[in-house]
Design a protein around this motif. Sequence first.
Motif, PDB file in Angstrom:
ATOM      1  N   LEU A 141     130.503 119.914   0.334  1.00 59.11           N
ATOM      2  CA  LEU A 141     129.444 119.519   1.307  1.00 59.11           C
ATOM      3  C   LEU A 141     129.630 120.671   2.221  1.00 59.11           C
ATOM      4  O   LEU A 141     128.761 121.724   2.168  1.00 59.11           O
ATOM      5  CB  LEU A 141     130.025 118.119   1.906  1.00 59.11           C
ATOM      6  N   PHE A 234     128.213 111.294  -1.051  1.00 57.66           N
ATOM      7  CA  PHE A 234     127.501 112.283  -0.261  1.00 57.66           C
ATOM      8  C   PHE A 234     127.024 113.494  -1.045  1.00 57.66           C
ATOM      9  O   PHE A 234     125.815 114.015  -0.548  1.00 57.66           O
ATOM     10  CB  PHE A 234     128.850 112.956   0.692  1.00 57.66           C
ATOM     11  N   TRP A 245     119.793 115.966   4.104  1.00 60.80           N
ATOM     12  CA  TRP A 245     120.972 116.140   4.172  1.00 60.80           C
ATOM     13  C   TRP A 245     121.516 117.217   5.310  1.00 60.80           C
ATOM     14  O   TRP A 245     122.181 116.919   6.029  1.00 60.80           O
ATOM     15  CB  TRP A 245     121.743 116.425   2.945  1.00 60.80           C
TER      16      TRP A 245
END
Length: 262
Positions: A141, A234, A245
Amino acid sequence: MNIQGKVVVVTGGASGIGKAMCERFAQEGARGVVVADLDAAGAQRVAEAIGGMGVGINVAVEVELQALVQAATERFGQVDVFCSNAGIIVRGDEDTPNVDWQRHWDVNVMAHVYAARAVLPQMLARGEGYLVQTASAAGLLSQVNAAPYSVTKHAAVGFAEWLSIAHGDRGIRVSCLCPQGVLTPMLMGADGSQRSQSFLGEGAVSPEAVAGAVIDAMREERFLVLPHAEVLTFLQRKTADYDRWIRGMRRLREKVVGMVRR
């Protein structure tokens, strides 16, 4: 892979996730556990407690990793599992000094490369071996307040993927550990204060829980080790709509930066 009877090397083994992994490997019946850390005294304390071998090492120096693998092999005959776990974090942006960018690269990325170079020849010769690469959810991420950490953890994930692709058909198994917050000195800060914990400690899990997740993944020979199950959600949201995102991560960064300033 079943750990019983195996020889395991863990870098960054004197504290946090590394210490918990060393302890869990010993509990699982490993024949030998080599605890390696820049904190040589700490590594020795952990090793003595579990009946293992303690080694002081700077993972940013390739010859020291080569010597670590050689010492472990001389002591136990071979290395079955190598856990590249040592890591560092300095919170900063693109203006973080070059020396800190380089330290992140050396410890969070090149140490994994050096370990693979050192241990893969014997594993490939036997046709089996296991590499556990500690990265971070930041490598899947992002880490919104730590550019060098985020960038190098992405690279660590990429190298783990490459190792699995390149050597998976030759008996080498690879697992990539990508936790979010873990209750370790790296997360809590030197003073262990509540301010240091704040948003970073939200949802954090224990090092022992992470070690358990590693054992489970190794038994199933899964690539991704996600002690925080929500990370997969996620990641799926990220790949489903990258722009959305990123907008969400901008909002998170504003929140995080605001909390740090208070």
